[in-house]
Design an enzyme around this catalytic site. Structure first.
Site, PDB file in Angstrom:
ATOM      1  N   GLU A 146       0.711  -0.886   0.114  1.00 27.73           N
ATOM      2  CA  GLU A 146      -0.117  -0.117   0.261  1.00 27.73           C
ATOM      3  C   GLU A 146       0.333   1.162   0.052  1.00 27.73           C
ATOM      4  O   GLU A 146       0.291   2.083  -0.671  1.00 27.73           O
ATOM      5  CB  GLU A 146      -0.742  -0.428   0.984  1.00 27.73           C
ATOM      6  CG  GLU A 146      -1.542   1.101   1.015  1.00 27.73           C
ATOM      7  CD  GLU A 146      -2.457   1.127   2.555  1.00 27.73           C
ATOM      8  OE1 GLU A 146      -2.834   0.402   3.983  1.00 27.73           O
ATOM      9  OE2 GLU A 146      -3.236   2.838   2.547  1.00 27.73           O
ATOM     10  N   HIS A 201      -4.622   6.372   0.436  1.00 25.07           N
ATOM     11  CA  HIS A 201      -4.642   5.181   0.760  1.00 25.07           C
ATOM     12  C   HIS A 201      -5.468   3.906  -0.092  1.00 25.07           C
ATOM     13  O   HIS A 201      -5.976   4.477  -1.039  1.00 25.07           O
ATOM     14  CB  HIS A 201      -5.674   5.504   2.322  1.00 25.07           C
ATOM     15  CG  HIS A 201      -4.533   5.463   3.323  1.00 25.07           C
ATOM     16  ND1 HIS A 201      -3.926   5.124   4.330  1.00 25.07           N
ATOM     17  CD2 HIS A 201      -4.883   6.549   3.766  1.00 25.07           C
ATOM     18  CE1 HIS A 201      -3.620   5.268   5.028  1.00 25.07           C
ATOM     19  NE2 HIS A 201      -4.116   6.923   4.725  1.00 25.07           N
ATOM     20  N   GLU A 283      -9.763   6.188   0.407  1.00 22.16           N
ATOM     21  CA  GLU A 283      -9.756   4.131   0.135  1.00 22.16           C
ATOM     22  C   GLU A 283      -9.418   4.521  -1.647  1.00 22.16           C
ATOM     23  O   GLU A 283     -10.917   3.959  -2.192  1.00 22.16           O
ATOM     24  CB  GLU A 283     -10.318   3.368   1.366  1.00 22.16           C
ATOM     25  CG  GLU A 283      -9.847   4.058   2.436  1.00 22.16           C
ATOM     26  CD  GLU A 283      -8.546   3.072   2.989  1.00 22.16           C
ATOM     27  OE1 GLU A 283      -7.941   2.713   2.082  1.00 22.16           O
ATOM     28  OE2 GLU A 283      -8.242   3.668   4.509  1.00 22.16           O
TER      29      GLU A 283
HETATM   30 ZN   LIG Z   1      -3.876   2.823   4.896  1.00 18.00          ZN
END
Ligand SMILES: [Zn+2]
Length: 319
Positions: A146, A201, A283
């Site tokens: 990530e 993210h 996200e």
């Molecule tokens: Zn994260």
């Protein structure tokens, strides 16, 4: 996400009915305009259909096996092009519609965090509680971290915003061994007096879950945190990013949080609680889902993701 305790507020505050209707309408228009297979949004292709039991306990901070290799190894990406590496000396800002605007981009986690567990595990105050300074983040099953994803998208986003004349600062640019801590990430935006901050993210949810979502700050007035002044503008920023993200990437809003709006409000994230300037998290997809992982590991898709986020920021800043 994967960096701060429970993945999702079990009772996310639903957006206002009016805001929700407006966003859903905007998303539908955007989906139609982009010629996106709308059935995906309703689970027509199967994997996104029923979060059901599998949505219970998203795999939070797993960097599989705790292997530093996940953070430093060669990810399998479907593209090789990459934005230029950072440099402390940024070129002078161009003239453009965002001249005079300051944007802080926060690439979630750090590829070095896995090798600095003592540093990142210390706790910091987040207003209504305490959290670890930072976490390792998640990764795809194939080991694409990530933290690599967030830095790559952030650099692409910086390039797009600088083309518009914005002054852009990253909270970390691959130029430090770990962190920064979440309280420092918030402080960087505050001290820059940023007009907008976006924390980038990708999630580590259950494998059956798909889609992106934008996380908005909730109202927190404890322990030095006071988000009352940013809740409204952050929602506007988040709605604009969500709409633009759909249009740019063709991705559907999360099928496991946010009731299809792509928006979730949380009060347990230090990066939001401590912010004094409009800020959201995004996200971009679920790294543990095979189809999302195929997108997240594609350089071409990451460029689209950056374009979507940039479009939302530009819309927000230009009003
Ligand atoms: Zn994260």
């Amino acid at each position: 996400m994967s960096y701060e305790g429970p993945e999702f507020d079990p009772r996310p505050s639903p957006p206002s009915r009016r805001g929700r209707r407006a966003l859903i309408a905007a998303l539908v228009v955007a989906l139609a305009a982009a010629g996106v297979a709308v059935q995906r949004a309703v689970g027509g292709d199967g994997d996104g259909a029923a979060p059901a039991a599998s949505s219970g306990s998203p795999d939070a901070r797993a960097t599989p096996g705790g292997s530093p290799g996940a953070a430093s190894g060669s990810p399998s990406v479907s593209g090789t092009s990459s934005p230029p590496a950072s440099s402390t000396a940024r070129p002078p800002a161009k003239r453009g519609p965002l001249s005079g605007k300051v944007v802080v981009i926060d690439p979630g986690h750090n590829t070095g965090n896995a090798a600095h567990t003592a540093e990142i595990n210390r706790t910091v105050r987040i207003g209504n509680g305490a959290k670890e300074c930072d976490t390792t983040g998640t990764s795809t099953d194939a080991g694409y971290a990530e933290a690599k994803f967030t830095l790559d998208v952030s650099r692409r986003l910086r390039a797009l915003l600088e083309q518009q004349g914005a002054t852009v600062r990253l909270t970390q640019d691959g130029d430090r061994p770990w962190g920064p801590c979440i309280d420092e990430r918030a402080r960087i935006g505050n001290e820059a007096k940023a007009d907008a901050v976006v924390s980038v993210h990708a999630d580590g949810s259950a494998a059956g879950n798909r889609g992106f979502h934008v996380i908005l700050p909730g109202t927190v007035t404890q322990g030095g945190a006071d988000t009352r002044g940013i809740v409204g503008p952050s929602r506007e920023l988040g709605e604009r990013i969500a709409g633009n993200f759909v249009r740019a990437t063709g991705s559907a809003p999360s099928d496991y949080v946010g009731d299809g709006t792509g928006l979730v409000t949380r009060e347990d994230l230090g990066g939001l609680n401590l912010s004094k300037v409009p800020k959201v998290f995004i996200e971009c997809g679920n790294m543990r889902n095979g189809k999302d992982a195929a997108l997240l590991t594609s350089a071409a898709w990451r460029q689209k993701a950056a374009q979507g986020i940039s479009g939302g920021i530009v819309g927000f800043l230009r009003g």
